[in-house]
Write a protein that holds these residues in place. Sequence first.
Motif, PDB file in Angstrom:
ATOM      1  N   SER A 285       1.004  -1.200   0.016  1.00  0.00           N
ATOM      2  CA  SER A 285       0.060  -0.141   0.032  1.00  0.00           C
ATOM      3  C   SER A 285       0.964   1.207   0.051  1.00  0.00           C
ATOM      4  CB  SER A 285      -1.063   0.028   1.219  1.00  0.00           C
ATOM      5  OG  SER A 285      -0.317  -0.091   2.482  1.00  0.00           O
ATOM      6  N   TYR A 286       0.224   2.411  -0.587  1.00  0.00           N
ATOM      7  CA  TYR A 286       1.230   3.534  -0.896  1.00  0.00           C
ATOM      8  C   TYR A 286       0.267   4.831  -0.634  1.00  0.00           C
ATOM      9  CZ  TYR A 286       4.304   6.989  -2.993  1.00  0.00           C
ATOM     10  OH  TYR A 286       4.992   8.101  -3.059  1.00  0.00           O
ATOM     11  N   ASP A 287       0.336   5.567   0.229  1.00  0.00           N
ATOM     12  CA  ASP A 287      -0.372   6.803   0.634  1.00  0.00           C
ATOM     13  C   ASP A 287       0.317   8.013   0.479  1.00  0.00           C
ATOM     14  OD1 ASP A 287      -1.923   8.624   2.577  1.00  0.00           O
ATOM     15  OD2 ASP A 287      -3.221   7.101   2.416  1.00  0.00           O
TER      16      ASP A 287
ATOM     17  N   THR B 139       3.116   7.529   3.279  1.00  0.00           N
ATOM     18  CA  THR B 139       3.445   6.528   4.063  1.00  0.00           C
ATOM     19  C   THR B 139       3.330   4.935   2.924  1.00  0.00           C
ATOM     20  OG1 THR B 139       1.094   6.014   4.396  1.00  0.00           O
ATOM     21  CG2 THR B 139       2.672   7.107   6.171  1.00  0.00           C
ATOM     22  N   GLU B 140       4.335   3.847   3.283  1.00  0.00           N
ATOM     23  CA  GLU B 140       4.273   2.725   2.305  1.00  0.00           C
ATOM     24  C   GLU B 140       4.305   1.692   3.117  1.00  0.00           C
ATOM     25  OE1 GLU B 140       6.339   1.600  -1.869  1.00  0.00           O
ATOM     26  OE2 GLU B 140       7.336   2.777  -0.218  1.00  0.00           O
ATOM     27  N   ARG B 141       3.625   0.384   2.666  1.00  0.00           N
ATOM     28  CA  ARG B 141       3.853  -0.702   3.561  1.00  0.00           C
ATOM     29  C   ARG B 141       3.895  -1.933   2.794  1.00  0.00           C
ATOM     30  NH1 ARG B 141      -0.475  -1.312   8.135  1.00  0.00           N
ATOM     31  NH2 ARG B 141       1.079  -0.021   9.048  1.00  0.00           N
ATOM     32  N   TYR B 142       4.717  -2.996   3.061  1.00  0.00           N
ATOM     33  CA  TYR B 142       4.951  -4.090   2.453  1.00  0.00           C
ATOM     34  C   TYR B 142       4.682  -5.241   3.630  1.00  0.00           C
ATOM     35  CZ  TYR B 142       7.553  -1.605  -1.277  1.00  0.00           C
ATOM     36  OH  TYR B 142       7.921  -0.590  -2.238  1.00  0.00           O
TER      37      TYR B 142
ATOM     38  N   LEU C 184       7.213  -4.309   6.462  1.00  0.00           N
ATOM     39  CA  LEU C 184       8.101  -3.198   6.395  1.00  0.00           C
ATOM     40  C   LEU C 184       7.109  -1.729   5.962  1.00  0.00           C
ATOM     41  CD1 LEU C 184      10.809  -1.708   6.096  1.00  0.00           C
ATOM     42  CD2 LEU C 184      10.777  -2.269   3.875  1.00  0.00           C
ATOM     43  N   ASP C 185       7.307  -1.080   6.909  1.00  0.00           N
ATOM     44  CA  ASP C 185       6.481   0.265   6.668  1.00  0.00           C
ATOM     45  C   ASP C 185       7.685   1.383   6.599  1.00  0.00           C
ATOM     46  OD1 ASP C 185       4.259  -0.802   7.118  1.00  0.00           O
ATOM     47  OD2 ASP C 185       4.120  -0.104   9.251  1.00  0.00           O
ATOM     48  N   ARG C 186       7.576   2.047   5.502  1.00  0.00           N
ATOM     49  CA  ARG C 186       8.392   3.411   5.202  1.00  0.00           C
ATOM     50  C   ARG C 186       7.554   4.561   5.307  1.00  0.00           C
ATOM     51  NH1 ARG C 186       9.379   3.874   0.149  1.00  0.00           N
ATOM     52  NH2 ARG C 186      11.711   4.695   0.310  1.00  0.00           N
TER      53      ARG C 186
END
Length: 677
Positions: free
Chosen positions: A295-297, A328-331, A355-357
């Motif tokens: 996901s990417y926000d 914010t980005e999540r894998y 992993l959250d960025r």
Amino acid sequence: MAIQRLLVVLCVAWPCHAFAADVTELSEEAYLGEMPTVLTVSRLAQPVDESPSAVTVIDEETIRASGVVDLADIFRLVPGMYVGHNAGYFHTVNPTVSYHGLTDAYSRRMQVLIDGRSVYSPIYGGVQWSDIPLAIEDIARIEVTRGPNSASHGANSFLGVINIITKHTSETLGNMAVLTSGSDRKGLTLRHGGKEGDLQYRITAGLKNDQGIQARNDDKRIRILNLRADYRLNAQDELEFQFGYNGGDREEGMLEEDALVFLPRTKEVYNHFEQLNWRRTLGPEAEFKIQAYHSYDVSDDHVRSADLSFLPVPLLNPRLAFDHEVMTERYDLEAQHTFAPSATTRLAWGGGLRLDRTRSEVFLGTDDTERFRLSRLFGHLEWNPVQRLIVNAGAMLEHNSMTGSDLTPRFSVNYKLAPGHTLRAGISTATRTPTLLEEKFNMRILIPTAVPGLTLFEQQFLNPGRLSPERITSRELGYQGQVGALSLDARLFHDQIRDVIAQYRIEPFPHPADLTPISDRTLGNRNSSDLTVHGFEAQAQLRLGSHTRIIGNFSHIRINPDMDTTFTSSSEASRFEELQASMPVNSFSLLAWHRFGSGWMGTVGYYQLGETKMPGDGNHVDSARHWDLRLARSFTLGRTQNQISLTSQNAFDYDYQEFARYNSMQRRTYLQYRVDF
């Protein structure tokens, strides 16, 4: 005392002689046939009376009958849940949905899943409900676990878990269009579902223009696109793919006379996700599945200040402006194996990696990307040693890069007194990982001046980090019962919360020698005192044939500091007073609908809340109530199925406020037309 209170409630709900008479009239098979099956609580499919925690199931019929167009509104039908619209001014013009309070504009203590995918924000906590790429028409059901559930879904499943389950593509073949128009809102949703051999798919697109509450800068223009495809590889294997997009403009900000910064403005947000599930059936009670999603926000916000010329120094620019982008980005990758080790046991176990960025120069004080890593192992065992007894035991072992490792076990026993009547006793634990704002919020506003060597600044937040996770131990005694057409779920609960993360004022606060502060209102976060949350809640449902259904919910909740609590500052004591008042002591909701002849259906909703005083951007709100009314007509036209409905929220235009006095909800009436073809 707890058992006595529970028995009093049961005897009030049903006369005791009727209770005894009706039990013998309901067979075990009929009872189990009436009980809905839940999937979320233990990761095992279980009837609600065998699950280890209380759970509310909101089905598609309830969602459609309520007439909600904002997803958050449906959670008013969950006992102990609080919904407040348009909460705040800065990245918070968004509904707050919380369970048992303890929240400001960000509801950090509840996990929210969509088909198993977490939409919990790593930077703010909670959920941006307006930004979810999901159409209400695609929802099959919603399961709400009322109580801690870290054993199944990890940290942040602290007070409860919402799992929104969408429809399988086999349920959405054909076409659908929904047009909504009314009080300051318009919307259009289109859906197409098809099938090509072993592939089934649907595409849903939507537009919404919501002008929000009067006298607020809170308009939303929302675009969504959602795709789901289910492909049957063979008799054992199935693939599921989902893609979603949400984007558009959001208005935020204060009136100029009320704000130093955060003036009225329009920001652009967009997000997308991709999710892939693989399921292999291994037998009647066995399955292996892998879930992976990304996901990417992004929120692109251009903030400007009020006129600063009133300050007693000449400025280079009387207005300040800065770009406030948040990314914010999540894998996430997870595997789960479900099987039956014996005739009396079932087991679900597995693990995952995440992993959250996150990047936010304004909030975090750096343009570096923050990384949060998480690994987990979980297991849940259901044991049925004798016919009337169900034992559930589970645990989650997690390790994250911020707070280290935690083990969160849960244990419960369900005993069937008689067909249709079950007592549950349980104890569960959970943790809540600090959000990035709580751990690393470092927001400083610099104000250059025309005076050589003089730069003014306001340090609004300064967090030194090293926070510990919040911890909860929850004990409950519950009852699940059904007599004929009436079902009841009641529970007594006592939650002890330790290491509560709370704001405090930093006095004095450190600042560079070359900068001159203009205020001393710097705030930070730290682990503070302990809390207890205890009370009673109940939900009842009455089905009178296939034409009438009534759902009622009640909760009584008390939030108190632990008896050994000592406050180290007045700001800390004030913060705890706000947390105590962040949930109405008493709340009640009722939804009833009846199908008349010739396709007509009428719905009445009633919602009543006690007074609250929300932390952060909120303030004191008096007790309030409102009525929602809906009238719908379904009809067939050619080969199409049609429905036209008229819904009025706060139909009698009561003085109804949520979260804060500036959020006054006036009557909103809208017309909706749906056609399936």
